[in-house]
Write a protein that holds these residues in place. Sequence first.
Motif, PDB file in Angstrom:
ATOM      1  N   ILE A  24      12.071 -25.107  36.503  1.00 50.14           N
ATOM      2  CA  ILE A  24      12.078 -26.159  35.442  1.00 50.14           C
ATOM      3  C   ILE A  24      11.885 -27.530  35.816  1.00 50.14           C
ATOM      4  N   VAL A  25      12.509 -27.923  37.054  1.00 57.35           N
ATOM      5  CA  VAL A  25      12.398 -29.101  37.388  1.00 57.35           C
ATOM      6  C   VAL A  25      11.079 -29.393  38.010  1.00 57.35           C
ATOM      7  N   HIS A  26      10.349 -28.303  38.720  1.00 56.44           N
ATOM      8  CA  HIS A  26       9.025 -28.645  39.087  1.00 56.44           C
ATOM      9  C   HIS A  26       8.047 -28.716  38.180  1.00 56.44           C
ATOM     10  N   ARG A  27       8.099 -27.974  37.211  1.00 58.19           N
ATOM     11  CA  ARG A  27       7.210 -28.073  36.131  1.00 58.19           C
ATOM     12  C   ARG A  27       7.318 -29.226  35.060  1.00 58.19           C
ATOM     13  N   ALA A  28       8.402 -29.283  34.867  1.00 58.62           N
ATOM     14  CA  ALA A  28       8.729 -30.670  33.984  1.00 58.62           C
ATOM     15  C   ALA A  28       8.309 -31.973  34.560  1.00 58.62           C
ATOM     16  N   THR A  29       8.823 -32.059  35.891  1.00 60.82           N
ATOM     17  CA  THR A  29       8.519 -33.375  36.439  1.00 60.82           C
ATOM     18  C   THR A  29       6.901 -33.395  36.734  1.00 60.82           C
ATOM     19  N   GLY A  30       6.379 -32.236  37.387  1.00 59.51           N
ATOM     20  CA  GLY A  30       5.289 -32.216  38.184  1.00 59.51           C
ATOM     21  C   GLY A  30       4.028 -32.191  37.308  1.00 59.51           C
ATOM     22  N   GLU A  31       4.186 -31.533  36.222  1.00 62.03           N
ATOM     23  CA  GLU A  31       3.225 -31.401  35.260  1.00 62.03           C
ATOM     24  C   GLU A  31       3.154 -32.219  33.810  1.00 62.03           C
ATOM     25  N   TYR A  32       4.495 -32.615  33.457  1.00 58.10           N
ATOM     26  CA  TYR A  32       4.654 -33.595  32.148  1.00 58.10           C
ATOM     27  C   TYR A  32       5.083 -34.774  32.683  1.00 58.10           C
ATOM     28  N   GLY A  33       5.748 -35.031  33.736  1.00 54.37           N
ATOM     29  CA  GLY A  33       6.210 -36.463  33.998  1.00 54.37           C
ATOM     30  C   GLY A  33       7.488 -36.648  33.364  1.00 54.37           C
ATOM     31  N   TRP A  34       8.513 -35.563  32.975  1.00 57.01           N
ATOM     32  CA  TRP A  34       9.507 -35.620  32.118  1.00 57.01           C
ATOM     33  C   TRP A  34      10.863 -35.915  33.387  1.00 57.01           C
ATOM     34  N   GLU A  35      11.952 -36.430  32.798  1.00 57.07           N
ATOM     35  CA  GLU A  35      13.287 -36.609  33.386  1.00 57.07           C
ATOM     36  C   GLU A  35      13.860 -35.168  33.035  1.00 57.07           C
ATOM     37  N   VAL A  36      14.586 -34.553  34.155  1.00 56.04           N
ATOM     38  CA  VAL A  36      15.594 -33.523  33.812  1.00 56.04           C
ATOM     39  C   VAL A  36      16.784 -33.689  34.355  1.00 56.04           C
ATOM     40  N   TYR A  37      17.781 -33.544  33.463  1.00 59.41           N
ATOM     41  CA  TYR A  37      19.223 -33.365  33.745  1.00 59.41           C
ATOM     42  C   TYR A  37      19.811 -32.074  33.749  1.00 59.41           C
ATOM     43  N   GLY A  38      20.830 -31.854  34.809  1.00 60.70           N
ATOM     44  CA  GLY A  38      21.383 -30.800  34.677  1.00 60.70           C
ATOM     45  C   GLY A  38      22.783 -31.103  34.262  1.00 60.70           C
ATOM     46  N   VAL A  39      23.106 -30.088  33.377  1.00 60.78           N
ATOM     47  CA  VAL A  39      24.446 -30.216  32.790  1.00 60.78           C
ATOM     48  C   VAL A  39      25.426 -29.373  33.212  1.00 60.78           C
ATOM     49  N   CYS A  40      26.322 -30.046  33.751  1.00 60.38           N
ATOM     50  CA  CYS A  40      27.537 -29.315  34.698  1.00 60.38           C
ATOM     51  C   CYS A  40      28.424 -28.149  33.876  1.00 60.38           C
ATOM     52  N   ASN A  41      28.511 -27.124  34.552  1.00 61.03           N
ATOM     53  CA  ASN A  41      29.787 -26.314  34.154  1.00 61.03           C
ATOM     54  C   ASN A  41      29.360 -25.780  32.406  1.00 61.03           C
ATOM     55  N   GLY A  42      28.173 -25.322  32.254  1.00 59.95           N
ATOM     56  CA  GLY A  42      27.851 -24.851  31.000  1.00 59.95           C
ATOM     57  C   GLY A  42      27.999 -26.116  29.867  1.00 59.95           C
ATOM     58  N   THR A  43      28.545 -25.613  28.572  1.00 61.25           N
ATOM     59  CA  THR A  43      28.497 -26.532  27.599  1.00 61.25           C
ATOM     60  C   THR A  43      29.699 -27.504  27.760  1.00 61.25           C
ATOM     61  N   THR A  44      30.697 -27.231  28.695  1.00 64.21           N
ATOM     62  CA  THR A  44      31.870 -28.016  28.956  1.00 64.21           C
ATOM     63  C   THR A  44      31.307 -29.253  29.638  1.00 64.21           C
ATOM     64  N   GLY A  45      30.111 -29.556  30.272  1.00 68.81           N
ATOM     65  CA  GLY A  45      29.699 -30.707  30.704  1.00 68.81           C
ATOM     66  C   GLY A  45      29.352 -31.725  29.614  1.00 68.81           C
ATOM     67  N   LEU A  46      29.062 -31.200  28.435  1.00 65.45           N
ATOM     68  CA  LEU A  46      28.633 -32.178  27.136  1.00 65.45           C
ATOM     69  C   LEU A  46      29.900 -32.300  26.298  1.00 65.45           C
ATOM     70  N   ILE A  47      30.971 -31.496  26.531  1.00 64.39           N
ATOM     71  CA  ILE A  47      32.316 -31.781  25.825  1.00 64.39           C
ATOM     72  C   ILE A  47      33.298 -32.821  26.603  1.00 64.39           C
ATOM     73  N   ASN A  48      33.070 -32.724  27.895  1.00 67.00           N
ATOM     74  CA  ASN A  48      34.219 -33.658  28.575  1.00 67.00           C
ATOM     75  C   ASN A  48      33.571 -34.920  28.697  1.00 67.00           C
ATOM     76  N   ARG A  49      34.588 -35.881  28.617  1.00 68.31           N
ATOM     77  CA  ARG A  49      34.009 -37.168  28.921  1.00 68.31           C
ATOM     78  C   ARG A  49      34.977 -37.970  30.175  1.00 68.31           C
ATOM     79  N   PRO A  50      34.045 -38.537  30.975  1.00 63.85           N
ATOM     80  CA  PRO A  50      32.740 -38.698  30.817  1.00 63.85           C
ATOM     81  C   PRO A  50      31.996 -37.550  31.184  1.00 63.85           C
ATOM     82  N   LEU A  51      30.705 -37.557  30.557  1.00 63.44           N
ATOM     83  CA  LEU A  51      29.902 -36.313  30.716  1.00 63.44           C
ATOM     84  C   LEU A  51      29.713 -36.061  32.090  1.00 63.44           C
ATOM     85  N   GLN A  52      29.695 -34.518  32.151  1.00 57.07           N
ATOM     86  CA  GLN A  52      29.365 -34.197  33.479  1.00 57.07           C
ATOM     87  C   GLN A  52      27.859 -33.693  33.710  1.00 57.07           C
ATOM     88  N   TYR A  53      27.286 -34.429  34.467  1.00 60.75           N
ATOM     89  CA  TYR A  53      25.670 -34.046  34.450  1.00 60.75           C
ATOM     90  C   TYR A  53      25.003 -34.832  35.782  1.00 60.75           C
TER      91      TYR A  53
END
Length: 359
Positions: A24-53
Amino acid sequence: MIKKIGVLTSGGDCAGLNAAVRAIVHRATGEYGWEVYGVCNGTTGLINRPLQYRHLSRGMCDTAMLRAGGTMLGTTNKANPFAFPGADGTTDRSDECIAGYKELGLDALIGIGGDGSLDILQRLAQKGNINLVAIPKTIDNDLGLTENAIGYSTAVETAMDALDHLQPTAASHQRVMVLEVMGRDAGHIAIAAGIAGGADVILVPEIFYSIDTICQKIKSLSKTESRNFALIIVAEAVKDENGEPVVVSQKWERIRYGGIGHYIGDKIAEKLGADVRVTSLGHIQRGGQPNALDRIIASAFGVYAVDLLAQGKFDRMVAWQNRQVIDVAISDAVKGYQSLQLDDILVKTARGLGICLGD
């Protein structure tokens, strides 16, 4: 316009997850120039504050990551945002999860998970207007509409390797060796590994069995093959003869299977007076380096998932069919639960080889 995407792994871990994230990282950054963020520990990374990524770059995702087992992002199978566990029971924290996605500024999300995880992610996407693409992973290989999911091939190979190790000691001591393997409610791992590993008896949840039938098979080996040892592989969700599941524990609605191997072993020892030993592989099937097939499938899935986002095709799951990567509706994949069928080619193959399936 997509500029920033997230990726998370959810549910039980397995071999090949890191290979998918890397792709995902290689294709997104290499072909499309996108930024990629990995969310840690499943959806809990988006629930916890501060965010885990973690911000993911190509430099972080080298070939060592391709070989690594587990998931560098972490995962969970106990934190459903719609029924988040706490000291006083469960609460709905889905709004917090959606708010975390927006706070991180993501334009789309790639979720890697099994049927339960993908069902939850789709509900979140529909509620929060999240652009979602899914990648199937499960050692159980029970997700619908895909012939392979990440993790299955390595789990089968691990179980086969265990049978290879058990056979010489079974022969040396004239023992019956029982191997209990994972697979939740489906028998895919057990039947594939059993055929590859030369099992004499394969027990799966989809086929009812009789201890007497198993014992007859074991006794027949001395006549048909001039040997007095046997290899048995049994899936963890196989029930006892009374139709009751053998479980270690049950918390909320989640059942932890375990112990059917010892149940089968004790019954055989009681009826035949045989020297029986039981081995339970457990999470050994989830860990370790991914084999070649899992690395290849994970890489193909990761590339295709990014391309789906680029095409604006959301609410889709990538799938493997007829040596091709395609995409299907997430809801169709989740609804199309894929248990082992009685007319499956592996069932026919096992019967053709004279392997006892207990019925």
